[in-house]
Design a protein around this motif. Structure first.
Motif, PDB file in Angstrom:
ATOM      1  N   GLU A 134       0.868  -1.180   0.000  1.00 11.98           N
ATOM      2  CA  GLU A 134       0.000   0.000   0.000  1.00 11.98           C
ATOM      3  C   GLU A 134       0.904   1.230   0.000  1.00 11.98           C
ATOM      4  O   GLU A 134       1.157   1.832   1.051  1.00 11.98           O
ATOM      5  N   PRO A 135       1.426   1.626  -1.172  1.00 13.65           N
ATOM      6  CA  PRO A 135       2.483   2.649  -1.225  1.00 13.65           C
ATOM      7  C   PRO A 135       2.118   3.974  -0.570  1.00 13.65           C
ATOM      8  O   PRO A 135       2.947   4.559   0.145  1.00 13.65           O
ATOM      9  N   GLU A 136       0.919   4.465  -0.796  1.00  9.25           N
ATOM     10  CA  GLU A 136       0.558   5.763  -0.217  1.00  9.25           C
ATOM     11  C   GLU A 136       0.460   5.672   1.306  1.00  9.25           C
ATOM     12  O   GLU A 136       0.913   6.576   2.026  1.00  9.25           O
ATOM     13  N   GLU A 137      -0.120   4.599   1.807  1.00  9.70           N
ATOM     14  CA  GLU A 137      -0.207   4.421   3.253  1.00  9.70           C
ATOM     15  C   GLU A 137       1.198   4.196   3.835  1.00  9.70           C
ATOM     16  O   GLU A 137       1.507   4.693   4.927  1.00  9.70           O
ATOM     17  N   ALA A 138       2.038   3.478   3.116  1.00  5.02           N
ATOM     18  CA  ALA A 138       3.406   3.256   3.582  1.00  5.02           C
ATOM     19  C   ALA A 138       4.148   4.579   3.733  1.00  5.02           C
ATOM     20  O   ALA A 138       4.928   4.762   4.680  1.00  5.02           O
ATOM     21  N   THR A 139       3.911   5.504   2.822  1.00  3.38           N
ATOM     22  CA  THR A 139       4.543   6.825   2.920  1.00  3.38           C
ATOM     23  C   THR A 139       4.056   7.565   4.159  1.00  3.38           C
ATOM     24  O   THR A 139       4.855   8.169   4.895  1.00  3.38           O
ATOM     25  N   ARG A 140       2.756   7.516   4.419  1.00  5.44           N
ATOM     26  CA  ARG A 140       2.230   8.186   5.617  1.00  5.44           C
ATOM     27  C   ARG A 140       2.823   7.573   6.885  1.00  5.44           C
ATOM     28  O   ARG A 140       3.190   8.288   7.824  1.00  5.44           O
ATOM     29  N   VAL A 141       2.916   6.255   6.916  1.00  4.12           N
ATOM     30  CA  VAL A 141       3.499   5.574   8.072  1.00  4.12           C
ATOM     31  C   VAL A 141       4.959   5.994   8.249  1.00  4.12           C
ATOM     32  O   VAL A 141       5.408   6.314   9.367  1.00  4.12           O
ATOM     33  N   ARG A 142       5.712   5.991   7.165  1.00  3.49           N
ATOM     34  CA  ARG A 142       7.132   6.331   7.219  1.00  3.49           C
ATOM     35  C   ARG A 142       7.351   7.750   7.775  1.00  3.49           C
ATOM     36  O   ARG A 142       8.162   7.961   8.687  1.00  3.49           O
ATOM     37  N   VAL A 143       6.617   8.702   7.241  1.00  6.29           N
ATOM     38  CA  VAL A 143       6.773  10.090   7.678  1.00  6.29           C
ATOM     39  C   VAL A 143       6.377  10.232   9.144  1.00  6.29           C
ATOM     40  O   VAL A 143       7.052  10.921   9.922  1.00  6.29           O
ATOM     41  N   ARG A 144       5.303   9.559   9.544  1.00  6.84           N
ATOM     42  CA  ARG A 144       4.867   9.639  10.940  1.00  6.84           C
ATOM     43  C   ARG A 144       5.925   9.079  11.887  1.00  6.84           C
ATOM     44  O   ARG A 144       6.233   9.680  12.924  1.00  6.84           O
ATOM     45  N   LEU A 145       6.524   7.939  11.537  1.00  7.15           N
ATOM     46  CA  LEU A 145       7.552   7.337  12.380  1.00  7.15           C
ATOM     47  C   LEU A 145       8.795   8.216  12.445  1.00  7.15           C
ATOM     48  O   LEU A 145       9.419   8.357  13.513  1.00  7.15           O
ATOM     49  N   LEU A 146       9.180   8.805  11.327  1.00  2.00           N
ATOM     50  CA  LEU A 146      10.360   9.663  11.307  1.00  2.00           C
ATOM     51  C   LEU A 146      10.137  10.926  12.127  1.00  2.00           C
ATOM     52  O   LEU A 146      11.034  11.369  12.864  1.00  2.00           O
ATOM     53  N   LYS A 147       8.953  11.513  12.035  1.00  2.00           N
ATOM     54  CA  LYS A 147       8.642  12.689  12.852  1.00  2.00           C
ATOM     55  C   LYS A 147       8.697  12.348  14.337  1.00  2.00           C
ATOM     56  O   LYS A 147       9.226  13.114  15.151  1.00  2.00           O
ATOM     57  N   GLU A 148       8.156  11.195  14.679  1.00  3.40           N
ATOM     58  CA  GLU A 148       8.164  10.766  16.077  1.00  3.40           C
ATOM     59  C   GLU A 148       9.590  10.564  16.573  1.00  3.40           C
ATOM     60  O   GLU A 148       9.958  11.017  17.675  1.00  3.40           O
ATOM     61  N   ALA A 149      10.412   9.895  15.767  1.00  5.54           N
ATOM     62  CA  ALA A 149      11.794   9.632  16.166  1.00  5.54           C
ATOM     63  C   ALA A 149      12.590  10.929  16.287  1.00  5.54           C
ATOM     64  O   ALA A 149      13.414  11.084  17.198  1.00  5.54           O
ATOM     65  N   ALA A 150      12.335  11.883  15.387  1.00  9.19           N
ATOM     66  CA  ALA A 150      13.031  13.169  15.457  1.00  9.19           C
ATOM     67  C   ALA A 150      12.625  13.937  16.706  1.00  9.19           C
ATOM     68  O   ALA A 150      13.446  14.627  17.326  1.00  9.19           O
TER      69      ALA A 150
END
Length: 299
Positions: free
Chosen positions: A248-264
Motif C-alpha cells: 500500500e504505497p501511499e499508506e506506507a509513505t504516511r506511516v514512514r513520515v509519521r515514524l520519522l517525525k516521532e523519532a526526530a
C-alpha cells in the motif's frame, strides 16, 4: 618481508555481524542475517528516474544496492524475543544471506532459549529463517510467534495484482504459505498492539504490508524503535519515495513520515531491517525531509 598469510575465515565473517546495546534495563542485540542485492530502480517508483538516479549517485549508491537483513534479540522480563528471522533458504540466489542460525550460535544464543518471536510482517526475508531446519529443529515446542492478525489474514490468500513486487511475488506467496502451515499452533495473532514482555510492544502500522508492524523498546527513560520495512535505503532522506515492495504505497509513505517525525521529536534510537548494519541511529529534521545520524559505536 611481509609474513602475512591469507585468512582462512569465510568472507562473511570478516565483517561485524552482531552489536549489543542496552535500552535502560533491557538488553538488545542486533544481528546481521547478511545482505541481499536489490536493483536500485525499485526505489523511488513515484519520482522521475533521472531525479532518483541523481539522488542515488549523490549518496554513492550503485545500480544494485546491498540491503542489510537486520534482526534483533531482546531480553526483558525473563523472555528472550527474536524480532524477525531473516531469509533462511527462501532466496537461494542470495548467497550472502541466511546467516542467522550460525550467527545466533556465534553470539552464544541457543535457539531453544528464544521464548517469543515477533514477525514484523510475513515476507520471506523476515520469516524465512524460521523455515530453516538449522533453526526450526532447535526451537522450543512452546514458542510464541506474535504477528498481526491482519497480515495472517491477508497472506492466507494474498492479492498481488496491484503491484509488481520486483518480480518476486511467487517467492513471497510460497514462503508465506509454508510459514503459516508450519507454525499455525505457535501463532499468537494480535489486533493493533501487544506487549510481548515488559517494555517491549509490537504495534501494527500497515502500509508495507496490510499488517506490517513495528517494535518499540522502552526502559528507564530510553527508547528504541525497530521500524521493520517502514523505510528502506534512502527512506530517511527521501521519505516521499515509494518502492516496489510496498503493498500500500501511499499508506506506507504516511506511516514512514509519521515514524520519522516521532523519532526526530523523541531523539530515540531508531533502526530498520534493511539499513546498513548495525542500523542504530537517530533521526534529525533536515528541511522538508530528515537526516539519519548513526549512533557512535561503544566498544
Amino acid at each position: 618481508m611481509c609474513m602475512c598469510h591469507e585468512s582462512h575465515h569465510p568472507d562473511h565473517e570478516l565483517v561485524p555481524s552482531r552489536y549489543a546495546t542496552r535500552i535502560g534495563e533491557i538488553d538488545v542485540l542486533v544481528i546481521s542475517d547478511g545482505a541481499i542485492p536489490i536493483p536500485a530502480n525499485i526505489l523511488g517508483t513515484n519520482v522521475d528516474a533521472a531525479v532518483r538516479d541523481a539522488a542515488l549517485r549523490n549518496r554513492f549508491l550503485p545500480d544494485v544496492i546491498d540491503w542489510g537483513l537486520n534482526v534483533i534479540v531482546v531480553r526483558s522480563g525473563g523472555c528472550t524475543i527474536l524480532v524477525d528471522a531473516g531469509v533462511g533458504s527462501e532466496m537461494p540466489d542470495a548467497t550472502r544471506a541466511g546467516r542467522l542460525a550460525q550467527r545466533l550460535e556465534g553470539a552464544g544464543i541457543d535457539p531453544e532459549s528464544v521464548t517469543d518471536v515477533v514477525a514484523t510482517h510475513i515476507h520471506m526475508d523476515h520469516i524465512g529463517g524460521l523455515l530453516d531446519q538449522r533453526l526450526r529443529s532447535r526451537m522450543r515446542p512452546d514458542l510464541r510467534i506474535h504477528v498481526s492478525h491482519t497480515d495472517v489474514e491477508f497472506f492466507e490468500s494474498p492479492d498481488f495484482s496491484h503491484n509488481t513486487f520486483g518480480g518476486i511475488q511467487d517467492i513471497i506467496r510460497t514462503s508465506a504459505r509454508k510459514f503459516l502451515d508450519a507454525y499455525r499452533s505457535e501463532l499468537r495473532p494480535f489486533d493493533k498492539e501487544y506487549e510481548v514482555a515488559p517494555g517491549v510492544i509490537v504495534t501494527r502500522t500497515g502500509g508495507h504490508t496490510p499488517g506490517h508492524s513495528v517494535v518499540r523498546v522502552a526502559s528507564g527513560g530510553e527508547r528504541l524503535t525497530f521500524a521493520g520495512d517502514a523505510l528502506v535505503p534512502v527512506g530517511v532522506e527521501c521519505p516521499e519515495w515509494q518502492n516496489a515492495f510496498d503493498h500500500e504505497p501511499e499508506e506506507a509513505t504516511r506511516v514512514r513520515v509519521r515514524l520519522l517525525k516521532e523519532a526526530a521529536a523523541t531523539g530515540e534510537l531508531f533502526m530498520a531491517s534493511h539499513l546498513s548494519f548495525p542500523t542504530l541511529g537517530r533521526v534529525a529534521v533536515d528541511g522538508k525531509a530528515f537526516r539519519y545520524v548513526p549512533a557512535n559505536w561503544a566498544y
